[in-house]
Enzyme design. Structure first.
Site, mmCIF file in Angstrom:
data_model
loop_
_atom_site.group_PDB
_atom_site.id
_atom_site.type_symbol
_atom_site.label_atom_id
_atom_site.label_comp_id
_atom_site.label_asym_id
_atom_site.label_seq_id
_atom_site.Cartn_x
_atom_site.Cartn_y
_atom_site.Cartn_z
ATOM 1 N N ASP A 56 0.853 -1.177 0.000
ATOM 2 C CA ASP A 56 0.000 0.000 0.000
ATOM 3 C C ASP A 56 0.896 1.237 0.000
ATOM 4 O OD1 ASP A 56 -2.486 1.355 0.152
ATOM 5 O OD2 ASP A 56 -2.239 1.635 2.301
ATOM 6 N N ASP A 111 -0.248 5.017 1.030
ATOM 7 C CA ASP A 111 -0.481 5.884 2.190
ATOM 8 C C ASP A 111 -0.467 5.071 3.476
ATOM 9 O OD1 ASP A 111 -0.931 8.520 0.949
ATOM 10 O OD2 ASP A 111 -2.637 7.527 0.018
#
Length: 259
Positions: free
Chosen positions: A13, A15
């Site tokens: 991922d 953020d």
């Protein structure tokens, strides 16, 4: 997990793992550099459908993270891939930004508010009441309802903002029709991403900061999962879930040596 194959490819991922509120997380640059030097297949994922991979590449580069465009996979791309498989050359009424409209244009979709095959909802900086009303009427008239992701809130420097999942709930309440979510935690996003880089789930790992999206999607896609504690999920919350990551680490810096 002792019988699992060695990790040959990585999904992470963005953020909360590589960056937080526009600032690189310590160790992110070393992790990306190690991946690129190793030649292992990898993808940086985001449920945010606002930006194109080119936009995100430029954004990450400004922060000192050199991620090639082809190594970025968004919920908008996953949504477009899904629609292209389901109904090639179809049409859609879109509520969203360039990341989503570009992805749909690239698969040959016609964007229209006249009898579309789908209503496709993604993030946008300004959710228009007029656009939502149009979406409700088109869905009631027979358009199928698709959403890029189920995230109910998104981060900002001033606090949480309503996101796609919250707006989807409004439209569902008005129509009685639930959407199909293409992004995490739907393992579809992980599987289409793995196919894009020619990787297999049994020899892949997913790194994320959220138990309810990143870790869940990784588990359901059959991957090894790493939870980092630099984002939304706190250590004391892990035991609240009926599933567990393969490993919990403080940050991406703790994973560099595993590449």
């Amino acid at each position: 997990m002792a019988d699992r194959k060695p990790i040959e490819s990585w999904l992470t991922d963005m953020d909360g793992v590589l960056i937080h509120e526009g600032v690189p997380i310590p160790g992110a640059d070393a992790f990306i550099k190690k991946l690129r030097e190793s030649g292992r297949p990898f993808l940086v994922l985001t449920n945010n459908s606002i930006y194109t991979p080119r936009d995100l590449h430029a954004r990450l580069r400004r922060l000192g993270l050199e991620v090639p465009i082809e190594n970025i996979w968004t919920s908008a791309l996953a949504t477009a891939k899904f629609l292209d498989d389901q109904r090639p050359g179809g049409s859609a009424y879109v509520i969203g930004e360039a990341g989503l409209t570009t992805a749909l244009h690239d698969i040959g979709y016609i964007l229209t508010d006249h009898d579309p095959d789908y209503v496709v909802l993604g993030e946008t900086r300004t959710y228009s009441f007029e656009a939502m009303t149009k979406a409700v009427r088109l869905i009631n008239a027979g358009a199928r309802f698709i959403c890029t992701n189920p995230d109910e809130t998104g981060p900002s420097t001033e606090g949480p903002l309503p996101a796609t999942g919250a707006v989807a709930a409004l439209i569902t309440k008005a129509t009685g029709r639930k959407p199909y979510f293409a992004g995490k935690p739907n393992p579809l996003m992980m599987r289409t991403g793995l196919n894009t880089i020619g990787a297999h789930s049994e020899s892949s790992a997913m790194i994320g900061d959220r138990m309810d999206t990143d870790v869940l999607a990784g588990i359901e896609a059959g991957m090894k999962t790493f939870l980092v504690l630099t984002g939304l999920t706190r250590p004391e919350q892990v035991e609240n879930f009926p599933y567990r990551p393969s490993k919990v680490v403080d940050s991406i810096a703790d994973i560099v040596d595993l590449v």
